[in-house]
Design an enzyme around this catalytic site. Structure first.
Site, mmCIF file in Angstrom:
data_model
loop_
_atom_site.group_PDB
_atom_site.id
_atom_site.type_symbol
_atom_site.label_atom_id
_atom_site.label_comp_id
_atom_site.label_asym_id
_atom_site.label_seq_id
_atom_site.Cartn_x
_atom_site.Cartn_y
_atom_site.Cartn_z
ATOM 1 N N LYS A 168 20.675 9.075 -56.345
ATOM 2 C CA LYS A 168 20.430 8.427 -55.069
ATOM 3 C C LYS A 168 21.421 9.018 -54.073
ATOM 4 C CE LYS A 168 22.200 5.799 -52.809
ATOM 5 N NZ LYS A 168 23.212 5.851 -51.677
ATOM 6 N N THR A 179 26.973 7.693 -50.242
ATOM 7 C CA THR A 179 27.343 7.781 -51.644
ATOM 8 C C THR A 179 26.264 8.480 -52.460
ATOM 9 O OG1 THR A 179 28.691 5.834 -51.583
ATOM 10 C CG2 THR A 179 27.733 6.398 -53.701
#
EC number: 2.3.1.35
Lengths: 383, 383
Positions: A168, A179
């Site tokens: 992700k 992130t």
């Protein structure tokens, strides 16, 4: 396919109620063995989220039997109470699976500076354990999305063994944008030092060289788990190449899904005196906001490429630099080269080649353009 | 007032036809003496424009009798022919004024990678010489504008002596955004080493600490010319403070006019172990695109401040960091502090205080927010 493409793994992705939207926000990946060797790399940011501090300790033991990941909150800059939340999450997973908490890695992503809703997260763990499946990889990949528009998975097959993975984010390890969380799994039988070596070699030239916006996350985590369930031990080189292939594939998916981007920009530095010089020059080009704006406007503004190279300590002579944009050498010997009108900028991918004319080393850095959509998405994110 | 506020200087600003728009694009500042001592600081970019390479040589002699500046073209990355253009410009000014070309500094600003139209520039020098006036400072300041929305001038008065100056751009020396050109003049009588010392001390804490977009120009030039026409020799400290005041004033004008900006952001790092640490942490905060987007959206996103500090080598402990935004300590001891809802973000100026809790040194860096207008202006600039 994702993390359950390799034998010996089950996974789940469920909605625990961490996200206000009610979407999937908790993923669990379980290594059912027979082996549990694992390797990990983490953000080089000195301000590390609680789950990074926890998982770094877990990985020092070299064994991971489960990874629990949540979106909807980064659990970064949350002090000692935040670390206790991570610890409690690992304990809860260990208890539900009958493992040791010391072999449970934790990863989180979302806003910095807010505590996780543990009253929702802990019951969510039970729900995830109940949903574990050998076909759960896709759902796990969906549950870790934040601003991602698509979920990202990749698989590479060997002779009787497999490497699979999910990711992700739209960023990288060091530096890192939003992130990046990545879990890779394999059923190949390898010892922990080989897993570690293969993972570090792969991330060094893939995730470490995608630099969408130059910002480094507090939470970046890449884990590689081996179940050994195939019973096959591939040669190291073959295995390392499979890991690199999966990392490269996932990395490209991250760049293509970067927040607000309209261009994927491949910056290749050639003719460098060293690989370090090539990476330094490539990163400087990739981080130049003025260039990123120009490329957004489909303007092959090579002057901004030279200006970015000029800020580095790489070996070069200004009047020997050459720059090509989409194959047209618009800058030769530090000055005007081929006609910039020849550069076709209509497509999403932009290729910049910067020749330092100082040696034979090279490196590729991927980045994105800077757009009004990026500004909008990142100015409205937490409100 | 500008560069003609000090006695002994004349100036002019005219339209030579370098800009397609037909606007003013050529400025001339002449030091009529009796003294001609001068000091200069230039971009630290290793890719330097032809006028920078020329003027660095001129300044090594310590004497400047005239400065010729053009907008409409940077004369950067133009190779040997571009350097010859700069040389010819200096020769033309010297001939028209009866000076030596070795005492004529040249500065250019505009697009990189295109030759200057010398057939227009050289006749423009005659026109500028004919227009020289003791009241010409304002017109000179106007002629060096590129994307500037206003011209920038400042003056500081001593007892019987004056420091005046003009600036263009929205950037800084090292690093530098759009090119910054600054000419300061004084009628105070000072030796060249004192001029040099005062100029370097002033730029170190003013222009060097405005960092609008982290990009460094190929053309940044700051010159200080002394005519000695007042016959007054002030004390060094008093003089240096006047130079610093004018540089600070012009620097603030640059930040307030930065391309596309809607916020002026004052980043003060306190509690640092060294001034270098404070500057490194401040610059990292000032260059964080995610933070700059958040502040544009009036979101006091302190997590992005910590994330930026975490990428530096400054001395600090993550769990000791404190951050205030507009006076509200939203982060204490590396974690959640006062309620972020208390932060009033409605005004153009944003004040960030980052306390490293590692010493007693501090530094202030100024930057701007990242906006859709910045993207638009810099993606459409050269087309």
């Amino acid at each position: 396919m994702s993390v359950t493409a390799a034998k010996g793994f089950t996974a789940a992705g469920i909605a625990a109620g961490i996200k206000d939207s009610g979407g999937a926000d908790l993923a669990l990946v379980v290594n059912n063995g027979p082996r549990h060797a694992a390797a990990g790399v983490f953000t080089s940011n000195r301000v590390k989220a609680a789950p990074v501090l926890w998982s770094e300790q877990v990985l020092k033991g070299g064994q991971v039997s489960a990874v629990v990941l949540n979106s909807g909150g980064a659990n970064a800059c949350t002090g000692a109470p935040g670390f206790q939340d991570t610890h409690a999450t690992a304990e809860k997973v260990a208890e539900a699976l009958g493992h040791s908490a010391g072999e449970v890695a934790v990863a989180s992503t979302g806003l910095i500076g807010t505590r996780l809703p543990m009253d929702k997260l802990l019951p969510g763990v039970d729900k995830a354990v109940a949903a574990l499946s050998a076909h759960g990889g896709e759902k796990a990949a969906i549950a870790i999305k934040t601003t991602d528009t698509v979920h990202k998975t990749a698989v590479a097959e060997g002779a009787g063994w497999t490497v699979g993975g999910m990711a992700k984010g739209a960023g990288m390890l060091a530096p890192g944008l939003a992130t990046m969380l990545v879990v890779l799994t394999t059923d190949a039988e390898l010892d922990q030092p080989e897993l570690d070596r293969a993972l570090r070699a792969a991330t060094r030239t893939t995730f470490d060289r995608i630099d969408s916006d130059g910002c480094m996350s507090t939470n970046d985590t890449v884990l590689l788990l081996s179940s050994g369930a195939s019973g096959v031990t591939p040669g190291y080189d073959e295995f390392a190449e499979a890991v690199r292939t999966v990392c490269d594939d996932l990395g490209q998916q991250l760049i293509r899904d970067a927040e607000g981007a309209s261009k994927d920009i491949r910056v290749e530095v050639v003719g460098a005196a060293s690989e370090e010089d090539a990476v330094e020059a490539g990163r400087s080009i990739a981080r130049n906001n003025l260039l990123k704006c120009a490329l957004h406007g489909e303007d092959p503004n090579w002057g901004r490429v030279l200006s970015a190279i000029g800020t580095t300590s790489a070996a070069f002579e200004p009047d020997k630099l050459n720059v090509a944009i989409n194959g047209v050498w618009v800058c030769k010997d530090g000055s005007v080269g081929e006609d910039r009108e020849l550069v076709d900028m209509r497509f999403r991918e932009v290729r910049i080649t910067a020749d330092l004319a100082a040696g034979s080393e090279s490196a590729v850095i991927w980045t994105n353009d800077l757009t009004a959509d990026y500004v909008h998405e990142n100015s409205a994110y937490s409100s």
